[in-house]
Write a protein that holds these residues in place. Structure first.
Motif, PDB file in Angstrom:
ATOM      1  N   VAL A  49     -63.968  99.034-107.435  1.00 40.08           N
ATOM      2  CA  VAL A  49     -64.322  99.301-105.971  1.00 40.08           C
ATOM      3  C   VAL A  49     -64.940  97.868-105.071  1.00 40.08           C
ATOM      4  O   VAL A  49     -64.293  97.357-104.232  1.00 40.08           O
ATOM      5  CB  VAL A  49     -65.183 100.278-105.303  1.00 40.08           C
ATOM      6  N   LEU A  53     -62.964  96.693-102.123  1.00 46.57           N
ATOM      7  CA  LEU A  53     -63.160  96.128-100.682  1.00 46.57           C
ATOM      8  C   LEU A  53     -63.020  94.169-100.245  1.00 46.57           C
ATOM      9  O   LEU A  53     -62.810  94.048 -99.353  1.00 46.57           O
ATOM     10  CB  LEU A  53     -64.504  96.862-100.738  1.00 46.57           C
ATOM     11  N   HIS A  54     -63.156  93.523-101.556  1.00 45.88           N
ATOM     12  CA  HIS A  54     -63.042  91.930-101.022  1.00 45.88           C
ATOM     13  C   HIS A  54     -61.434  91.652-100.546  1.00 45.88           C
ATOM     14  O   HIS A  54     -61.865  90.894 -99.574  1.00 45.88           O
ATOM     15  CB  HIS A  54     -63.307  91.025-102.331  1.00 45.88           C
ATOM     16  N   ALA A  57     -60.989  93.309 -96.641  1.00 43.34           N
ATOM     17  CA  ALA A  57     -62.166  91.654 -96.146  1.00 43.34           C
ATOM     18  C   ALA A  57     -60.897  90.611 -95.943  1.00 43.34           C
ATOM     19  O   ALA A  57     -61.019  89.733 -94.877  1.00 43.34           O
ATOM     20  CB  ALA A  57     -63.225  91.845 -96.370  1.00 43.34           C
TER      21      ALA A  57
END
Length: 76
Positions: A49, A53-54, A57
């Protein structure tokens, strides 16, 4: 920009490698494959997760990309 499928695939392969590594490390510390697998599974799920998400972004950041640098240079 990477596609979502590419980001997802990279996250999966990274987590498989991490899971195997953490299972080995966990076993060396605990002497139990069951405990090591549990530790590695929790680490892999949370790491997946966080990694996804990293990457999502960073895929929105144009800084440092070759196409962004070229467009910026052509404006001069």
């Amino acid at each position: 920009m990477d596609s979502t499928l590419r980001l997802f695939s990279k996250a999966i392969t990274w987590q498989v490698l991490g899971f195997v590594t953490m299972t080995i490390v966990g076993f060396l510390f605990t002497g139990s494959f069951a405990a090591a697998s549990g530790i590695a599974l929790v680490g892999a799920a949370s790491g997946f997760v966080a990694y996804f998400l990293h990457e999502m972004a960073w895929s929105k950041v144009r800084w440092g990309r070759a196409d962004h640098i070229e467009r910026h240079a052509n404006k001069r």
